[in-house]
Design a protein around this motif. Structure first.
Motif, short mmCIF file in Angstrom:
data_model
loop_
_atom_site.label_atom_id
_atom_site.label_comp_id
_atom_site.label_asym_id
_atom_site.label_seq_id
_atom_site.Cartn_x
_atom_site.Cartn_y
_atom_site.Cartn_z
N ASP A 11 0.87 -1.17 0.00
CA ASP A 11 0.00 0.00 0.00
C ASP A 11 0.91 1.22 0.00
O ASP A 11 1.50 1.57 1.03
N CYS A 12 1.04 1.88 -1.16
CA CYS A 12 2.01 2.97 -1.30
C CYS A 12 1.63 4.18 -0.46
O CYS A 12 2.50 4.87 0.08
N ALA A 13 0.33 4.47 -0.35
CA ALA A 13 -0.10 5.64 0.41
C ALA A 13 0.17 5.45 1.90
O ALA A 13 0.65 6.35 2.58
N ARG A 14 -0.14 4.28 2.41
CA ARG A 14 0.06 4.00 3.84
C ARG A 14 1.48 3.53 4.14
O ARG A 14 1.87 3.44 5.30
N ARG A 15 2.23 3.23 3.07
CA ARG A 15 3.59 2.72 3.19
C ARG A 15 3.60 1.45 4.05
O ARG A 15 4.41 1.29 4.97
N GLU A 16 2.69 0.55 3.69
CA GLU A 16 2.60 -0.74 4.37
C GLU A 16 2.85 -1.87 3.38
O GLU A 16 2.36 -1.84 2.25
N VAL A 17 3.61 -2.87 3.83
CA VAL A 17 3.89 -4.04 3.01
C VAL A 17 3.48 -5.28 3.80
O VAL A 17 3.82 -5.42 4.98
N ARG A 18 2.73 -6.15 3.13
CA ARG A 18 2.30 -7.39 3.78
C ARG A 18 2.63 -8.58 2.90
O ARG A 18 2.48 -8.52 1.68
N ARG A 19 3.07 -9.65 3.53
CA ARG A 19 3.32 -10.92 2.84
C ARG A 19 2.42 -11.96 3.47
O ARG A 19 2.49 -12.23 4.67
N ALA A 20 1.50 -12.50 2.67
CA ALA A 20 0.51 -13.46 3.16
C ALA A 20 -0.26 -12.87 4.34
O ALA A 20 -0.58 -13.57 5.31
N GLY A 21 -0.54 -11.57 4.26
CA GLY A 21 -1.31 -10.91 5.28
C GLY A 21 -0.53 -10.42 6.48
O GLY A 21 -1.06 -9.72 7.34
N VAL A 22 0.75 -10.77 6.56
CA VAL A 22 1.58 -10.39 7.70
C VAL A 22 2.28 -9.06 7.41
O VAL A 22 2.96 -8.93 6.38
N LEU A 23 2.12 -8.08 8.29
CA LEU A 23 2.74 -6.77 8.12
C LEU A 23 4.25 -6.86 8.32
O LEU A 23 4.72 -7.41 9.32
N LEU A 24 5.00 -6.32 7.35
CA LEU A 24 6.47 -6.35 7.42
C LEU A 24 7.00 -4.98 7.82
O LEU A 24 6.42 -3.95 7.47
N THR A 25 8.10 -4.97 8.53
CA THR A 25 8.76 -3.72 8.91
C THR A 25 9.95 -3.50 7.99
O THR A 25 10.92 -4.25 8.03
N LEU A 26 9.85 -2.45 7.15
CA LEU A 26 10.91 -2.17 6.18
C LEU A 26 11.47 -0.77 6.42
O LEU A 26 10.74 0.14 6.80
N SER A 27 12.75 -0.62 6.14
CA SER A 27 13.35 0.72 6.17
C SER A 27 12.88 1.48 4.93
O SER A 27 12.34 0.89 3.98
N SER A 28 13.08 2.79 4.90
CA SER A 28 12.66 3.58 3.75
C SER A 28 13.38 3.13 2.48
O SER A 28 12.80 3.11 1.38
N ARG A 29 14.65 2.74 2.60
CA ARG A 29 15.40 2.28 1.43
C ARG A 29 14.88 0.93 0.95
O ARG A 29 14.74 0.69 -0.26
#
Length: 225
Positions: A136-154
């Motif tokens: 989700d680019c607007a919320r800056r959220e990434v999920r894999r198989a529904g699990v929220l991942l914590t990513l750095s900006s890079r």
């Protein structure tokens, strides 16, 4: 990171505009003629292009019109000293998105470019998906198989670029150009291994089955297999 190109043969104007846009946080490439711009455009993605109309190798209006006929969608701002109504109309009819007559205030140009870049960004889906990966680019959220991942900006920037080019090989130089600013990050150079380091971290965070694959001699491809 937002990238723009200025195609202008007046060196003083080219330098002034580039400095202003870089101060606004944009990555800026420059060219003094159509041929140089064309080479860059075949290798890189831009969010906005600024074309002086009368260049050493021709009127940019013809070049832009031809590229529009090929399905080219990048926003274009024309700069020109030609202020007749017919000239402005021709600029829009041949593919221009905005038209600014010289002389102009650099601050106004910067505002117009920002507006065109926002328009370019909206052309990308607000949510990118591939297999069980969702961004989700607007919320800056990434999920894999529904699990929220914590990513750095890079990490987010690299993954976003790979997702936007899913199933295509993306070379390291392209990732470096779009996700790093070499003027700000002294480690970001052509021989840097920063891309490989970030991809390694992404692979670990994305877990199995692997989505980011190495393309020998090129770079990386995001795909299911």
């Amino acid at each position: 990171m937002t990238r723009v190109m200025i195609v202008e043969d007046d060196e003083n104007l080219r330098v002034a505009v580039a400095a202003k846009l870089r101060a606004e946080g944009l990555q800026v490439d420059v060219a003094r003629d159509i041929a140089t711009a064309d080479r860059a455009l075949r290798d890189r993605h831009y969010d906005c292009l600024i074309f002086d109309r009368m260049l050493p190798d021709g009127d940019a209006i013809g070049y832009v019109h031809a590229r529009r006929q090929q399905g080219w969608g990048v926003p274009v701002l024309f700069l020109t000293a030609r202020d007749a109504l017919a000239d402005r109309v021709a600029g829009f009819e041949h593919g221009g998105d905005d038209y600014l007559v010289k002389p102009f205030a650099v601050a106004e140009l910067s505002a117009r470019v920002a507006n065109l870049c926002r328009r370019s960004a909206t052309g990308r889906p607000p949510v990118l998906r591939h297999a069980d990966l969702t961004m989700d680019c607007a919320r800056r959220e990434v999920r894999r198989a529904g699990v929220l991942l914590t990513l750095s900006s890079r990490e987010f920037a690299v993954l976003e670029h790979l997702l936007a080019r899913a199933e295509q090989a993306v070379d390291r130089a392209e990732l470096m150009e779009h996700c790093w600013d070499s003027r700000i990050d002294p480690l970001a150079g052509p021989k840097s291994n920063l891309v490989d380091v970030v991809v390694k971290r992404l692979r670990r965070k994305l877990r199995e089955p692997e989505l980011i694959h190495t393309v020998r001699g090129r770079g990386y491809r995001l795909g299911s297999a």
